[in-house]
Design a protein around this motif. Structure first.
Motif, mmCIF file in Angstrom:
data_model
loop_
_atom_site.group_PDB
_atom_site.id
_atom_site.type_symbol
_atom_site.label_atom_id
_atom_site.label_comp_id
_atom_site.label_asym_id
_atom_site.label_seq_id
_atom_site.Cartn_x
_atom_site.Cartn_y
_atom_site.Cartn_z
ATOM 1 N N THR A 21 0.812 -1.217 0.000
ATOM 2 C CA THR A 21 0.000 0.000 0.000
ATOM 3 C C THR A 21 0.847 1.269 0.000
ATOM 4 O OG1 THR A 21 -0.099 -0.057 2.431
ATOM 5 C CG2 THR A 21 -1.896 -1.141 1.229
ATOM 6 N N ILE A 24 4.286 5.049 -4.520
ATOM 7 C CA ILE A 24 5.170 4.562 -5.578
ATOM 8 C C ILE A 24 6.109 5.692 -6.001
ATOM 9 C CG2 ILE A 24 5.225 3.724 -7.965
ATOM 10 C CD1 ILE A 24 4.145 1.689 -5.975
ATOM 11 N N ASP A 203 -1.257 2.446 -17.771
ATOM 12 C CA ASP A 203 -2.046 2.410 -16.532
ATOM 13 C C ASP A 203 -3.445 2.973 -16.717
ATOM 14 O OD1 ASP A 203 -0.184 1.160 -14.943
ATOM 15 O OD2 ASP A 203 0.579 3.002 -14.026
ATOM 16 N N HIS A 366 0.427 7.778 -5.968
ATOM 17 C CA HIS A 366 -0.360 6.931 -5.070
ATOM 18 C C HIS A 366 -1.340 6.068 -5.856
ATOM 19 C CE1 HIS A 366 1.184 9.325 -1.709
ATOM 20 N NE2 HIS A 366 1.004 10.371 -2.514
ATOM 21 N N PHE A 367 -1.378 4.796 -5.525
ATOM 22 C CA PHE A 367 -2.367 3.868 -6.060
ATOM 23 C C PHE A 367 -3.255 3.402 -4.916
ATOM 24 C CE2 PHE A 367 1.014 2.642 -9.329
ATOM 25 C CZ PHE A 367 0.457 3.419 -10.326
ATOM 26 N N CYS A 374 -2.330 -1.485 -11.734
ATOM 27 C CA CYS A 374 -1.286 -0.483 -11.943
ATOM 28 C C CYS A 374 -0.107 -0.745 -11.009
ATOM 29 C CB CYS A 374 -1.831 0.918 -11.704
ATOM 30 S SG CYS A 374 -3.248 1.372 -12.728
ATOM 31 N N ARG A 375 -0.403 -1.023 -9.752
ATOM 32 C CA ARG A 375 0.655 -1.309 -8.782
ATOM 33 C C ARG A 375 1.406 -2.584 -9.173
ATOM 34 N NH1 ARG A 375 1.861 0.289 -3.607
ATOM 35 N NH2 ARG A 375 -0.062 1.516 -3.436
ATOM 36 N N THR A 379 5.407 -2.947 -9.883
ATOM 37 C CA THR A 379 6.197 -3.896 -9.093
ATOM 38 C C THR A 379 6.952 -4.856 -10.000
ATOM 39 O OG1 THR A 379 4.628 -3.753 -7.260
ATOM 40 C CG2 THR A 379 6.079 -5.672 -7.308
#
Length: 407
Positions: A21, A24, A203, A366-367, A374-375, A379
């Motif tokens: 959480t 990013i 994204d 921020h996601f 998207c995250r 990653t």
């Protein structure tokens, strides 16, 4: 899930918590140095989607594809034996590119400079006064590039793949086989360039959080009173790849022209046999390709990096059979027109985001939980960049603490 009504049951925030959480880092979305790492760590070491078998119907059929981030030109050819192969579009004499046309059909490929001639299997067939080179023809074949096919889609690998395409995709290979593109015989295409990083562009198309704000009319079927943000019903992950099932508004109230055209497309899909079990599924294949299983709008999208702040998108709608009647032609033209209209609504806001990131004002982005795809992409990219850095340094990558990640 927070803020949703009882009529919608989607992914819970807790079920996605394993992705993390934390904010990013923003630099990977605009930094040229990071982009250089991505080129080698991601795009040279992944299967890249480049075309479809319907583009190569006969022996000698070829397509040329440019991968601009690497200054690479590829020649993809169906040989006399029916096999599809990929080669660098470069004569092995002194490097002259063999083909300028985007597609066509030839029995041989001759260099315009000194007339070295190659077969559809890449072998050197003839070269003027060749005995004075003191080399063997077998050593002068066109440089071959790894190629594999799944669901009718052609993929290449610019490096040495650790595994074949189907092994890399795992369960998603079978899923892709069931998409309408697997049976396609033709397609519509739309190519665009955008002043935005490839990840920022990509994204936009793997989250629905923006639908009610950017697409209040065109996105109506994907949002509703029970699910105002159009969150997916479920998500899935396999290695660097991901999928989601799109929620369907039970009362979308489409415009008459929408209902008519997509209704016709759906009926044709039933007749053609392309209406499969994945009509609401979205499949995102690492690093830069995604495809929808909708038989009414069988949509694929590849986002190619050009540099750290520019990218090129290729949007295709795959169809089975030609336009044999006015109704089919109308349904297909409307499907492509609506795809372009929706994309036009996205374009300005994506570029506005890139301009903001280019300023360097933000150290992090921020996601939220429902932007999990998207995250997951970030990653997967970050893991490969860190592994590549470790390879260059001759060390094994070590876990990064939360404090370091936030620094």
């Amino acid at each position: 899930m927070h803020g949703e009504r009882p009529g919608f049951q989607g992914m819970s925030d807790d079920s996605l918590a394993w992705l993390g959480t934390a904010p990013i880092p923003a630099a990977p979305y605009h930094d040229p140095a990071w982009f250089e790492l991505e080129r080698e760590a991601v795009f040279r070491r992944a299967w890249l989607q480049l075309g479809h078998v319907c583009e190569l119907p006969d022996s000698g059929s070829f397509i040329r594809r440019e991968i601009e981030a690497f200054n690479v030109s590829l020649l993809i050819v169906r040989g006399r034996d029916g096999e599809i192969r990929a080669f660098h579009n470069v004569c092995t004499h002194r490097g002259t590119q063999l083909v300028e046309e985007e597609s066509g059909r030839r029995s041989t490929f001759s260099c315009p400079y000194h007339r070295w001639s190659f077969g559809t299997d890449g072998a050197l067939l003839a070269a003027p006064d060749f005995d004075r080179f003191f080399i063997d023809k077998a050593d002068c074949a066109l440089p071959r590039v790894a190629l594999d096919i799944c669901g009718g889609l052609i993929f290449v690998h610019l490096g040495t793949p650790d595994k074949g395409l189907r092994d890399d995709l795992g369960p998603y290979a079978t899923m892709l086989d069931g998409f309408p593109a697997a049976q396609a015989t033709t397609f519509s295409e739309y190519v665009y360039e955008i002043d935005a990083n490839w990840k920022l562009t990509y994204d936009n198309f793997q989250e629905n959080y923006h639908l009610r704000f950017i697409h209040p009319r065109s996105g109506a079927p994907a949002v509703g009173e029970d699910n105002p943000f159009g969150y997916p019903v479920k998500m899935g992950f396999h290695g660097p790849h991901r999928t989601q099932t799109i929620w369907t508004n039970p009362d979308p109230a489409p415009k008459p022209v929408q209902a008519q055209s997509f209704g016709r497309a759906a009926r044709f899909a039933m007749t053609d046999g392309t209406a499969g079990p994945h009509s609401r599924d979205y499949l995102a294949l690492f690093p830069n390709f995604f495809i929808l299983g909708s038989p009414a709008q069988p949509f694929s999208h590849t986002v190619w990096p050009i540099d750290a702040r520019r990218s090129r998108g290729v949007i295709r709608l795959y169809w089975k059979g030609e336009d044999d009647c006015a109704s089919r032609r109308y349904a297909r033209e409307y499907a492509m027109a609506s795809a372009r209209d929706i994309h036009a609504e996205d374009r300005d806001v994506i570029e506005a985001g890139q301009r903001g990131l280019n300023s360097g004002a933000l150290k992090h982005i921020h996601f939220q939980a429902q932007e999990a795809l998207c995250r997951h992409l970030f990653t997967a990219v970050d893991e490969r960049v860190q592994a590549y850095r470790a390879d260059l340094a001759g060390t094994a990558p070590r876990p990064v603490s939360r404090a370091e990640a936030m620094a």
